[in-house]
Write an enzyme that holds these catalytic residues in place. Sequence first.
Site, PDB file in Angstrom:
ATOM      1  N   ALA A 197       7.425  -2.957  -4.711  1.00  0.00           N
ATOM      2  CA  ALA A 197       8.749  -3.299  -5.229  1.00  0.00           C
ATOM      3  C   ALA A 197       8.942  -4.807  -5.278  1.00  0.00           C
ATOM      4  O   ALA A 197       8.127  -5.578  -4.780  1.00  0.00           O
ATOM      5  CB  ALA A 197       9.828  -2.653  -4.359  1.00  0.00           C
ATOM      6  N   TYR A 226       7.887 -17.219  -7.015  1.00  0.00           N
ATOM      7  CA  TYR A 226       7.253 -15.902  -6.868  1.00  0.00           C
ATOM      8  C   TYR A 226       6.061 -15.984  -5.918  1.00  0.00           C
ATOM      9  O   TYR A 226       5.911 -15.175  -4.998  1.00  0.00           O
ATOM     10  CB  TYR A 226       6.806 -15.400  -8.246  1.00  0.00           C
ATOM     11  CG  TYR A 226       5.943 -14.159  -8.224  1.00  0.00           C
ATOM     12  CD1 TYR A 226       6.513 -12.894  -8.217  1.00  0.00           C
ATOM     13  CD2 TYR A 226       4.544 -14.263  -8.230  1.00  0.00           C
ATOM     14  CE1 TYR A 226       5.720 -11.755  -8.217  1.00  0.00           C
ATOM     15  CE2 TYR A 226       3.749 -13.135  -8.230  1.00  0.00           C
ATOM     16  CZ  TYR A 226       4.334 -11.878  -8.219  1.00  0.00           C
ATOM     17  OH  TYR A 226       3.544 -10.752  -8.205  1.00  0.00           O
ATOM     18  N   LYS A 276       5.433 -14.237  -2.274  1.00  0.00           N
ATOM     19  CA  LYS A 276       4.278 -13.384  -2.013  1.00  0.00           C
ATOM     20  C   LYS A 276       3.448 -13.929  -0.846  1.00  0.00           C
ATOM     21  O   LYS A 276       2.910 -13.160  -0.037  1.00  0.00           O
ATOM     22  CB  LYS A 276       3.408 -13.287  -3.268  1.00  0.00           C
ATOM     23  CG  LYS A 276       3.958 -12.365  -4.339  1.00  0.00           C
ATOM     24  CD  LYS A 276       3.905 -10.908  -3.925  1.00  0.00           C
ATOM     25  CE  LYS A 276       4.299  -9.969  -5.046  1.00  0.00           C
ATOM     26  NZ  LYS A 276       4.266  -8.542  -4.659  1.00  0.00           N
ATOM     27  N   GLY A 285       9.081   0.991  -5.361  1.00  0.00           N
ATOM     28  CA  GLY A 285       8.882   0.459  -6.692  1.00  0.00           C
ATOM     29  C   GLY A 285       8.041   1.386  -7.549  1.00  0.00           C
ATOM     30  O   GLY A 285       7.177   0.945  -8.312  1.00  0.00           O
ATOM     31  N   ILE A 286       8.289   2.677  -7.434  1.00  0.00           N
ATOM     32  CA  ILE A 286       7.464   3.674  -8.135  1.00  0.00           C
ATOM     33  C   ILE A 286       7.663   3.651  -9.645  1.00  0.00           C
ATOM     34  O   ILE A 286       6.831   4.154 -10.395  1.00  0.00           O
ATOM     35  CB  ILE A 286       7.764   5.089  -7.589  1.00  0.00           C
ATOM     36  CG1 ILE A 286       6.631   6.063  -7.948  1.00  0.00           C
ATOM     37  CG2 ILE A 286       9.124   5.595  -8.068  1.00  0.00           C
ATOM     38  CD1 ILE A 286       6.707   7.383  -7.231  1.00  0.00           C
ATOM     39  N   SER A 304      -0.677 -11.125  -4.287  1.00  0.00           N
ATOM     40  CA  SER A 304      -0.875 -11.657  -5.639  1.00  0.00           C
ATOM     41  C   SER A 304      -1.830 -12.833  -5.647  1.00  0.00           C
ATOM     42  O   SER A 304      -1.808 -13.674  -4.746  1.00  0.00           O
ATOM     43  CB  SER A 304       0.468 -12.108  -6.229  1.00  0.00           C
ATOM     44  OG  SER A 304       0.289 -12.783  -7.457  1.00  0.00           O
ATOM     45  N   GLU A 333      -1.467 -15.230  -7.473  1.00  0.00           N
ATOM     46  CA  GLU A 333      -0.642 -16.420  -7.661  1.00  0.00           C
ATOM     47  C   GLU A 333      -0.551 -17.243  -6.385  1.00  0.00           C
ATOM     48  O   GLU A 333      -0.290 -18.446  -6.436  1.00  0.00           O
ATOM     49  CB  GLU A 333       0.761 -16.028  -8.118  1.00  0.00           C
ATOM     50  CG  GLU A 333       0.832 -15.446  -9.520  1.00  0.00           C
ATOM     51  CD  GLU A 333       0.685 -16.512 -10.597  1.00  0.00           C
ATOM     52  OE1 GLU A 333       1.103 -17.661 -10.364  1.00  0.00           O
ATOM     53  OE2 GLU A 333       0.163 -16.185 -11.686  1.00  0.00           O
TER      54      GLU A 333
END
Length: 321
Positions: free
Chosen positions: A80, A148, A152, A7-8, A124, A126
């Site tokens: 990513a 999400y 995570k 995920g660069i 995260s 979250e």
Amino acid sequence: MKALICGIGGQDGAYLARHLLDKGYEVWGTSRDAQLATFDNLRRLGIRERVTTLSMATNDFRSVLQALTKSQPDEVYNLAGQTSVGLSFEQPTEALESIATATLNLLEVIRFLRAPIRFYQAGSSECFGDVGEIAATETTHFEPRSPYAVAKSTAHWLVVNYRDAYGLYACNGILFNHESALRPSRFVTRKIAQGAVRIARRATEKLVLGDLGIRRDWGWSPEYVDAMWRMLQLDKPQDFVIATGVSSSLQEFVAAAFAEVGLDWQAHVVQDAQFFRPTEIRHSRGDASKAHAHLGWKATMNMHDVARAMVRHELDPTLPL
């Protein structure tokens, strides 16, 4: 040292790539289709030609195996996957596959290769859900309130399980909100910064936002990627909360952004229920004391600094990122 950043192309991926290059690393990065990806953030930071990119589908074990075999990294940073909480309500399956299944594949490949790879997983805040006025630490229970956050949380416990069961050097960075001018426009902080500048330049629009009462712990992305790197330099892997320790409301962020362009936000901002989420976290704040003690890391930019910096970059895109 060689690092592979999954995920660069995102905000954190680009800043982490620059950070590692400055430390003398050879940096590789992945995208779902590296031949079609523009890697605009790498170009904006002036480092695109210094990074080797390759395609990798994180939900495909064979693709992950090929990427790690080709790059032969010492460190792998998994940044990513789906990044939007709001989008995860619309695309929950994609959230789980791109975050949880992807993490499982990376861990399994590292275990399969039996290579001394150090692995960082982007966790995260979250995952904590709504903890009220309490500042969350590494021992705070998870109560995810979005697809999400569920994804995570699953990825977090996979990392812990593989670390305990197989002795992998794997750790979670439980990062609270962190922003920069590299944020996509769909993120509310960038939306606010862009809206404030457009209105200051005499646009006749109103900036439409969701719940202005939510509170978040906002930091600066370039500082947070340094914490990621520090986590992989310890003798033993550990999980860390990364945060400023200060919670501010979205209304305060809006006020700071509009103040930077000399405007009263109340004359230009309206709320709309369509931007409210099905389940929302009212309060979010982290306690990064462990990171300060073990990593020597501490945030230096607060919410007001972040809001001002984002607006200034919108006013003058030539400013250093």
